[in-house]
Structures are given as C-alpha cells and as structure tokens.
Design a protein around this motif. Structure first.
Motif, PDB file in Angstrom:
ATOM      1  N   PRO A 289     -37.067 -10.362  -1.627  1.00  0.00           N
ATOM      2  CA  PRO A 289     -38.046 -10.216  -2.699  1.00  0.00           C
ATOM      3  C   PRO A 289     -39.192  -9.276  -2.371  1.00  0.00           C
ATOM      4  O   PRO A 289     -39.790  -8.688  -3.270  1.00  0.00           O
ATOM      5  CB  PRO A 289     -38.552 -11.644  -2.919  1.00  0.00           C
ATOM      6  CG  PRO A 289     -38.237 -12.375  -1.663  1.00  0.00           C
ATOM      7  CD  PRO A 289     -36.988 -11.749  -1.131  1.00  0.00           C
ATOM      8  N   ASP A 290     -39.502  -9.100  -1.084  1.00  0.00           N
ATOM      9  CA  ASP A 290     -40.590  -8.206  -0.693  1.00  0.00           C
ATOM     10  C   ASP A 290     -40.114  -7.094   0.235  1.00  0.00           C
ATOM     11  O   ASP A 290     -40.919  -6.403   0.848  1.00  0.00           O
ATOM     12  CB  ASP A 290     -41.722  -8.987  -0.023  1.00  0.00           C
ATOM     13  CG  ASP A 290     -41.260  -9.698   1.250  1.00  0.00           C
ATOM     14  OD1 ASP A 290     -40.036  -9.712   1.524  1.00  0.00           O
ATOM     15  OD2 ASP A 290     -42.117 -10.239   1.964  1.00  0.00           O
ATOM     16  N   ASN A 291     -38.785  -6.931   0.358  1.00  0.00           N
ATOM     17  CA  ASN A 291     -38.166  -5.884   1.189  1.00  0.00           C
ATOM     18  C   ASN A 291     -38.411  -6.095   2.681  1.00  0.00           C
ATOM     19  O   ASN A 291     -38.175  -5.192   3.475  1.00  0.00           O
ATOM     20  CB  ASN A 291     -38.660  -4.489   0.779  1.00  0.00           C
ATOM     21  CG  ASN A 291     -37.731  -3.370   1.231  1.00  0.00           C
ATOM     22  OD1 ASN A 291     -36.515  -3.563   1.327  1.00  0.00           O
ATOM     23  ND2 ASN A 291     -38.276  -2.207   1.513  1.00  0.00           N
ATOM     24  N   ARG A 292     -38.856  -7.286   3.098  1.00  0.00           N
ATOM     25  CA  ARG A 292     -39.230  -7.501   4.496  1.00  0.00           C
ATOM     26  C   ARG A 292     -38.227  -8.385   5.220  1.00  0.00           C
ATOM     27  O   ARG A 292     -37.994  -9.531   4.850  1.00  0.00           O
ATOM     28  CB  ARG A 292     -40.625  -8.126   4.585  1.00  0.00           C
ATOM     29  CG  ARG A 292     -41.737  -7.214   4.095  1.00  0.00           C
ATOM     30  CD  ARG A 292     -43.059  -7.931   4.118  1.00  0.00           C
ATOM     31  NE  ARG A 292     -43.409  -8.363   5.468  1.00  0.00           N
ATOM     32  CZ  ARG A 292     -44.264  -9.342   5.728  1.00  0.00           C
ATOM     33  NH1 ARG A 292     -44.830 -10.017   4.748  1.00  0.00           N
ATOM     34  NH2 ARG A 292     -44.524  -9.660   6.974  1.00  0.00           N
TER      35      ARG A 292
ATOM     36  N   ASP B 117     -44.950  -2.412   5.564  1.00  0.00           N
ATOM     37  CA  ASP B 117     -44.330  -3.332   6.523  1.00  0.00           C
ATOM     38  C   ASP B 117     -42.973  -3.766   6.011  1.00  0.00           C
ATOM     39  O   ASP B 117     -42.868  -4.423   4.989  1.00  0.00           O
ATOM     40  CB  ASP B 117     -45.247  -4.537   6.712  1.00  0.00           C
ATOM     41  CG  ASP B 117     -44.683  -5.555   7.683  1.00  0.00           C
ATOM     42  OD1 ASP B 117     -43.699  -5.235   8.375  1.00  0.00           O
ATOM     43  OD2 ASP B 117     -45.231  -6.666   7.750  1.00  0.00           O
ATOM     44  N   PHE B 118     -41.909  -3.367   6.730  1.00  0.00           N
ATOM     45  CA  PHE B 118     -40.555  -3.785   6.388  1.00  0.00           C
ATOM     46  C   PHE B 118     -40.055  -4.895   7.309  1.00  0.00           C
ATOM     47  O   PHE B 118     -38.916  -5.331   7.202  1.00  0.00           O
ATOM     48  CB  PHE B 118     -39.568  -2.612   6.522  1.00  0.00           C
ATOM     49  CG  PHE B 118     -39.984  -1.355   5.837  1.00  0.00           C
ATOM     50  CD1 PHE B 118     -40.499  -1.384   4.553  1.00  0.00           C
ATOM     51  CD2 PHE B 118     -39.855  -0.131   6.471  1.00  0.00           C
ATOM     52  CE1 PHE B 118     -40.879  -0.213   3.909  1.00  0.00           C
ATOM     53  CE2 PHE B 118     -40.227   1.044   5.840  1.00  0.00           C
ATOM     54  CZ  PHE B 118     -40.741   1.003   4.555  1.00  0.00           C
ATOM     55  N   SER B 119     -40.883  -5.364   8.235  1.00  0.00           N
ATOM     56  CA  SER B 119     -40.379  -6.062   9.413  1.00  0.00           C
ATOM     57  C   SER B 119     -40.007  -7.524   9.223  1.00  0.00           C
ATOM     58  O   SER B 119     -39.213  -8.053   9.994  1.00  0.00           O
ATOM     59  CB  SER B 119     -41.409  -5.979  10.536  1.00  0.00           C
ATOM     60  OG  SER B 119     -42.541  -6.779  10.245  1.00  0.00           O
ATOM     61  N   GLY B 120     -40.595  -8.217   8.293  1.00  0.00           N
ATOM     62  CA  GLY B 120     -40.299  -9.643   8.195  1.00  0.00           C
ATOM     63  C   GLY B 120     -40.900 -10.448   9.319  1.00  0.00           C
ATOM     64  O   GLY B 120     -40.347 -11.460   9.738  1.00  0.00           O
TER      65      GLY B 120
END
Length: 390
Positions: A352-355, A369-372
């Motif tokens: 949902p947030d690309n993370r 921030d893609f990191s999760g």
C-alpha cells in the motif's frame, strides 16, 4: 545510518541511505524493548519465536514464557532445542526482548516450528528452500531486527519469499511513532496469480502447501537455475552504452560525493577512483552479493556504495535509461522493461505504501523510502501485526 545489509552483518554497512527525514535519538537505548503481537491471522493457534546473538556473542532465543534461553553448544549437529521456545501469542501477546543482533521474529500459524542447534552453538533456522526440512510445509514467515546500544532497527523482508503478511509499528519515548503496513491480508493469492500469469520460470516461484494451495512465493534467487542468462542481453546493452558515455554514481555518503565511469576495452566498468567491475551475470543481479557485487573486508567506502546502486538499478532495469544513479530515479519507471525483476514488481504493486524489501538493496533511493524499515534510538514497543495468509 543503518541498512538491512548492515544489521545482517554484511560488509556493506555504508552502502545505502538513511531513512530520509528521520533522526535517531543520541541517548543510549534501554536495556530491553517490548515486542507485541497483534494477531489478525484468524488461525486457531499462532506462535512466535525471537532469536539472535547477544552483544557478547551468545546465541539467544526466548522461551515460551518470554524469558531468555541461551542454548549450549551440543555434541552433535541438528540437536533439537532443549526448551520450548514457541511463544503462544494468543495468551502472551507481549514479551521483553534484550539486546541482540542479526535477529529474527518468526511467526507460524496452526503448528509450532522445529528449531535445531549445531555445535558452536549455531541456530539452524527453518528452511523454506529445503523440502526435507520439517518446517517446509508449515505456514510461517519472519521479520528481521537488530537492537543495540544505539538503535532498534527492524524491517519487513520479502528478499527470500512472501508468505504470512505482516506489518510493523514502532512506538518510541519521544521521537514519534513509525508504521510499515506491509502486505495486506490475503496478498499471497494475487501475487501467486500474477507470477503464474507472467509465465515461464516466474510461475515456478509459487510453492504449494500440502493442500495444493499457494503457501509462499519465492524470489527468483531461489530458482536461479530456471533463470540462466535471463538478464544477459540487458546487461550487455548496459555495458555497450557505457563504453561510449559516462555512468555517474552518487554515493550519497557525506564527503564522498559522485564518481563517473566507463566500460573500457578490457570489458570492465571502471570509475574515476580506480574501482572497477567485471560484467555481472544474472545470478549476481538476483543475489546482489556475488561476482563483481561480492563485498569483502577492506573494500573502500566508495565500492560499498557503488555495489548497491548498480545492483538496484539492474534489478529495477533503470540502469540503461538513467546514467545518473540513483539521482532522478522515479519509482513509476521501475520494472518497466520486459526483462526485469517481475517478482519485485509484483510485490511492490501490492504494497500500500510501496515499502518493503523485495531484493537486498531495495533501500537504494534518491529520497523516497522504499525500505519497509523502522528505526529509533529511543524505542519503546515494536508491534508485529500478523495478517491472514488467505
């Protein structure tokens, strides 16, 4: 600054970027942090396991009552744990976790996991790749974390596989809350369907459980033999392009700056500081840690910055189009090449947030921030949300 590779003990400690816009409190972290479980799995029983290595290099795993257990070195490999370390999250929804590194929080539904210890002692973790492992056909997944004197760092990882969808929420004593929602409940089915629809070896990444339904979806690295030569043409085009034009890498390391390089007549991509890279193979792109991307003790800070940025741009297939990495990278243009990391494309498409990490250097970014990951120097409670597989 901490990256996923750093907490795993890789030599790429300076390889990626900080979590943009966040400041880590400078005071020492508390002696323990609370780990809570929000069980939304819908299962009849859910268990958790928390294990890692203490600051004085001892193997530790929490027992079923939440207290630490330090397994002794056994006399033989594959020795079962002598203590029950399955935390029943429906009755014990929060535990106090001491400092540990290279750590994991496993969750499993409707069964317990089998853990073993080898001489050392060294933990034998559950295997998703070995069909002979007693845990292979069980419904489990994990989050990764490290907790030391400076920071609590935790992340959702899909580097190896997608299974039980989980989320993270970190509360702190003063620096603010952080949330990574992760994949929504029931995501495995659509991800598996998309991999099958992609066709070819991508369909072989779906592992079925004993009931014939998808149990997990693996990253391409774990079916590398099915993808022999997959990226060869793309890599060849990259090498051809940068034989005639500069490739510039922004290390994103304060004081280090940018370096430009070209592919020379000997076939190596060589940068202005003398660091050079032979042409990687497909398996090097999947792993991000073999061939020219293997990092070792003594490597320069610049090389530790080059490797993640090259590996990320190859996984996302943006290296051919963008000669200024990772500056100007646009997530909307990731994975648009027909030959790309479709596993990462599909997983990110459901986030949902690309993370979330879909390959080891998925935290490389020009800013977003893609990191999760969540991290703080003043952690209070890390909550693991356990969503339904289906």
């Amino acid at each position: 600054m901490i990256s996923r590779r750093a907490f795993l003990g890789a030599s790429a400690a300076a390889a990626t970027f900080p979590l943009w816009g966040r400041e880590i409190a400078s005071a020492a972290t508390p002696d323990t942090v609370q780990v809570a479980f929000d069980d939304k799995s819908g299962s009849g029983a859910t268990y958790a396991y928390v294990t890692g290595t203490t600051p004085d290099n001892r193997l530790v795993i929490l027992k079923a009552d939440g207290t630490p257990y330090y397994p002794p070195s056994p006399s033989a490999p594959q020795t079962p744990l002598a203590e029950d370390c399955a935390i029943p999250v429906k009755s014990l929804a929060q535990v106090s976790v001491p400092k540990m590194s290279g750590a994991r929080i496993y969750v499993v539904t409707d069964a317990k996991l089998d853990f073993f210890v080898n001489p050392g002692p060294a933990m034998v973790h559950p295997s998703f790749a070995n069909t002979a492992d007693p845990n292979h056909d069980r419904n489990w997944s994990f989050s990764e974390f490290t907790f030391n004197d400076d920071v609590l760092f935790a992340n959702i990882s899909y580097v190896d596989f997608v299974a039980i969808p989980m989320g993270l929420h970190l509360t702190t004593t003063g620096s603010g809350d952080q949330t990574v929602p992760g994949l929504p409940a029931g995501s495995l089915g659509p991800i598996s369907d998309a991999l099958v629809a992609q066709g070819g070896p991508w369909a072989e990444l779906v592992d079925a459980g004993p009931d014939g339904k998808p149990l997990r979806a693996l990253s391409a690295e774990h079916r590398a033999d099915r993808f022999a030569g997959y990226f060869d043409d793309y890599i060849g085009s990259v090498w051809e392009k940068y034989a005639g034009t500069d490739l510039t890498i922004d290390t994103q390391v304060p004081g280090l700056g940018k370096f430009s390089g070209r592919v020379g007549s000997e076939g190596k991509l060589t940068f202005s500081n003398g660091e050079s890279f032979t042409k990687p193979a497909t398996e090097d792109v999947w792993s991000c840690n073999s061939g020219p991307f293997a990092l070792k003790d003594g490597d320069t800070q610049a090389r530790k910055a080059f490797v993640p940025r090259l590996a990320a741009a190859l996984n996302r297939t943006t290296l051919l189009d963008n000669p200024n990495q990772p500056d100007g990278e646009d997530p909307a243009r990731f994975y648009r090449n027909a030959v790309t990391n479709h596993y990462a494309r599909i997983v990110h498409g459901k986030l949902p947030d690309n993370r979330g990490y879909a390959f080891p250097y998925d935290d490389v970014s020009p800013g977003p921030d893609f990191s999760g990951a969540v991290q703080a120097g003043d952690p209070d409670t890390l909550t693991i949300t356990i969503n339904a597989l289906r």
